[in-house]
Design an enzyme around this catalytic site. Structure first.
Site, PDB file in Angstrom:
ATOM      1  N   LYS A  12       0.835  -1.199   0.000  1.00 12.99           N
ATOM      2  CA  LYS A  12       0.000   0.000   0.000  1.00 12.99           C
ATOM      3  C   LYS A  12       0.879   1.262   0.000  1.00 12.99           C
ATOM      4  CE  LYS A  12      -3.853  -2.315   2.395  1.00 12.99           C
ATOM      5  NZ  LYS A  12      -4.836  -2.191   3.511  1.00 12.99           N
ATOM      6  N   TYR A  52     -12.283  -2.783  -3.672  1.00 12.15           N
ATOM      7  CA  TYR A  52     -12.860  -2.794  -2.324  1.00 12.15           C
ATOM      8  C   TYR A  52     -14.389  -2.862  -2.342  1.00 12.15           C
ATOM      9  CZ  TYR A  52      -8.294  -1.965  -0.119  1.00 12.15           C
ATOM     10  OH  TYR A  52      -7.006  -2.092   0.341  1.00 12.15           O
ATOM     11  N   PHE A  60     -15.549   3.646   6.328  1.00 14.73           N
ATOM     12  CA  PHE A  60     -14.130   3.864   6.031  1.00 14.73           C
ATOM     13  C   PHE A  60     -13.784   3.650   4.560  1.00 14.73           C
ATOM     14  CE2 PHE A  60     -14.434  -0.609   7.409  1.00 14.73           C
ATOM     15  CZ  PHE A  60     -13.790  -1.262   6.373  1.00 14.73           C
ATOM     16  N   ARG A  88      -1.663 -14.287   3.980  1.00 14.50           N
ATOM     17  CA  ARG A  88      -2.441 -13.639   5.048  1.00 14.50           C
ATOM     18  C   ARG A  88      -1.749 -13.863   6.404  1.00 14.50           C
ATOM     19  NH1 ARG A  88      -6.962 -10.322   3.984  1.00 14.50           N
ATOM     20  NH2 ARG A  88      -8.017 -11.187   5.823  1.00 14.50           N
ATOM     21  N   THR A  94      -5.507  -7.345  10.627  1.00 14.29           N
ATOM     22  CA  THR A  94      -5.767  -6.016  10.057  1.00 14.29           C
ATOM     23  C   THR A  94      -5.237  -4.878  10.930  1.00 14.29           C
ATOM     24  OG1 THR A  94      -7.769  -6.937   9.066  1.00 14.29           O
ATOM     25  CG2 THR A  94      -7.610  -4.532   9.150  1.00 14.29           C
ATOM     26  N   ARG A 105       2.609  -6.722   9.205  1.00 12.48           N
ATOM     27  CA  ARG A 105       1.904  -5.633   9.874  1.00 12.48           C
ATOM     28  C   ARG A 105       2.379  -5.445  11.314  1.00 12.48           C
ATOM     29  NH1 ARG A 105      -3.987  -7.344   7.359  1.00 12.48           N
ATOM     30  NH2 ARG A 105      -3.951  -5.998   5.494  1.00 12.48           N
ATOM     31  N   ASN A 119      -1.819  -0.242   6.951  1.00  9.63           N
ATOM     32  CA  ASN A 119      -1.213  -1.490   7.400  1.00  9.63           C
ATOM     33  C   ASN A 119      -0.321  -2.166   6.354  1.00  9.63           C
ATOM     34  OD1 ASN A 119      -3.244  -2.342   5.746  1.00  9.63           O
ATOM     35  ND2 ASN A 119      -4.517  -3.231   7.372  1.00  9.63           N
ATOM     36  N   HIS A 122      -1.864  -5.514   1.379  1.00  9.59           N
ATOM     37  CA  HIS A 122      -3.130  -6.198   1.126  1.00  9.59           C
ATOM     38  C   HIS A 122      -2.814  -7.595   0.637  1.00  9.59           C
ATOM     39  CE1 HIS A 122      -7.044  -7.225  -0.653  1.00  9.59           C
ATOM     40  NE2 HIS A 122      -6.342  -7.694  -1.661  1.00  9.59           N
ATOM     41  N   GLU A 133      -9.547 -10.238  -7.988  1.00  9.79           N
ATOM     42  CA  GLU A 133      -8.568  -9.154  -7.836  1.00  9.79           C
ATOM     43  C   GLU A 133      -7.442  -9.268  -8.867  1.00  9.79           C
ATOM     44  OE1 GLU A 133      -7.431  -9.437  -3.713  1.00  9.79           O
ATOM     45  OE2 GLU A 133      -9.438  -8.841  -3.023  1.00  9.79           O
TER      46      GLU A 133
HETATM   47  P1  IDP Z   1      -7.713  -6.919   5.480  1.00 10.27           P
HETATM   48  O1  IDP Z   1      -6.870  -5.962   4.663  1.00 10.27           O
HETATM   49  O2  IDP Z   1      -6.979  -7.401   6.688  1.00 10.27           O
HETATM   50  O3  IDP Z   1      -8.302  -8.029   4.649  1.00 10.27           O
HETATM   51  P2  IDP Z   1     -10.363  -5.704   5.466  1.00 10.27           P
HETATM   52  O4  IDP Z   1     -11.369  -5.903   6.544  1.00 10.27           O
HETATM   53  O5  IDP Z   1     -10.585  -6.382   4.154  1.00 10.27           O
HETATM   54  O6  IDP Z   1      -8.923  -6.060   6.065  1.00 10.27           O
HETATM   55  O7  IDP Z   1     -10.268  -4.122   5.232  1.00 10.27           O
HETATM   56  C1  IDP Z   1      -9.593  -3.604   4.121  1.00 10.27           C
HETATM   57  C2  IDP Z   1      -8.695  -2.480   4.594  1.00 10.27           C
HETATM   58  O8  IDP Z   1      -9.515  -1.400   5.057  1.00 10.27           O
HETATM   59  C3  IDP Z   1      -7.794  -2.813   5.787  1.00 10.27           C
HETATM   60  O9  IDP Z   1      -6.596  -3.452   5.418  1.00 10.27           O
HETATM   61  C4  IDP Z   1      -7.545  -1.438   6.361  1.00 10.27           C
HETATM   62  O10 IDP Z   1      -6.576  -0.715   5.600  1.00 10.27           O
HETATM   63  C5  IDP Z   1      -8.901  -0.762   6.165  1.00 10.27           C
HETATM   64  N1  IDP Z   1      -9.816  -0.933   7.307  1.00 10.27           N
HETATM   65  C6  IDP Z   1     -10.449  -2.062   7.694  1.00 10.27           C
HETATM   66  N2  IDP Z   1     -11.245  -1.861   8.749  1.00 10.27           N
HETATM   67  C7  IDP Z   1     -11.146  -0.547   9.052  1.00 10.27           C
HETATM   68  C8  IDP Z   1     -11.742   0.287  10.050  1.00 10.27           C
HETATM   69  O11 IDP Z   1     -12.552  -0.152  10.881  1.00 10.27           O
HETATM   70  N3  IDP Z   1     -11.372   1.591  10.059  1.00 10.27           N
HETATM   71  C9  IDP Z   1     -10.487   2.108   9.158  1.00 10.27           C
HETATM   72  N4  IDP Z   1      -9.917   1.366   8.192  1.00 10.27           N
HETATM   73  C10 IDP Z   1     -10.231   0.051   8.136  1.00 10.27           C
HETATM   74 MG    MG Z   2      -9.671  -7.861   3.060  1.00 16.30          MG
END
Ligand code: IDP
Ligand code: MG
Length: 141
Positions: A12, A52, A60, A88, A94, A105, A119, A122, A133
């Site tokens: 990212k 997304y 968010f 993963r 996350t 992370r 973080n 992805h 994707e």
């Molecule tokens: P992941 O990347 O671990 O699969 P996802 O739930 O798919 O997590 O969320 C996508 C991305 O959105 C996360 O990596 C993070 O950058 C952001 N994100 C997820 N949940 C939140 C939140 O509650 N607040 C702000 N950003 C979030």
């Molecule tokens: Mg995800």
């Protein structure tokens, strides 16, 4: 049983800006996974909205898209036995504050108190997401 998969990995904009591209790729290669495609690029709004789509409607999602457009990203297709689950696991959870030390992370990301969780990486979360994707980011594959 053979289950060779491909997954989409993104470094990212925070990871690129902070100079972690090499470290992320090093960890992928050290684990023994194979790079199939690799590109530094700037993602546009349409691509990111598709990428997304599962988060459409969440508070968010627009901050997330804006963050993902804040600078270049590195997109990679990575291959290996059970690599979707494996990457993963390398990435960690996350929330970077509680992501386990030893994960990407956990080691390289932290909470900056911003609107979106930054973080560093992805990784696709299922074979269906990976196929979707990879087609989005690398239509030629
Ligand atoms: P992941 O990347 O671990 O699969 P996802 O739930 O798919 O997590 O969320 C996508 C991305 O959105 C996360 O990596 C993070 O950058 C952001 N994100 C997820 N949940 C939140 C939140 O509650 N607040 C702000 N950003 C979030
Ligand atoms: Mg995800």
């Amino acid at each position: 049983m053979s289950d060779v998969q491909r997954t989409l990995v993104l470094v990212k904009p925070d990871g690129v800006a902070r100079g972690h591209v090499g470290e992320v790729l090093r960890r992928i290669e050290a684990k023994g996974y194979t790079l199939v495609a690799l590109e530094l690029r700037e993602a546009d709004e349409a691509l990111l909205a598709e990428h997304y789509a599962e988060h459409a409607g969440k508070p968010f999602v627009q901050p997330l898209i804006d963050f993902m457009r804040s600078g270049p990203v590195v997109a990679a297709v990575v291959e290996g036995q059970r690599v979707i689950e494996g990457f993963r696991s390398l990435a960690g959870t996350t929330d970077p504050t509680t992501a386990a030390p030893g994960t990407i992370r956990g080691d390289l990301a932290r909470d900056w108190g911003r609107k979106v969780i930054e973080n560093v990486v992805h990784g696709s979360d299922s074979p269906e997401s990976a196929a979707r994707e990879i087609a989005l980011w690398f239509p030629a594959l």
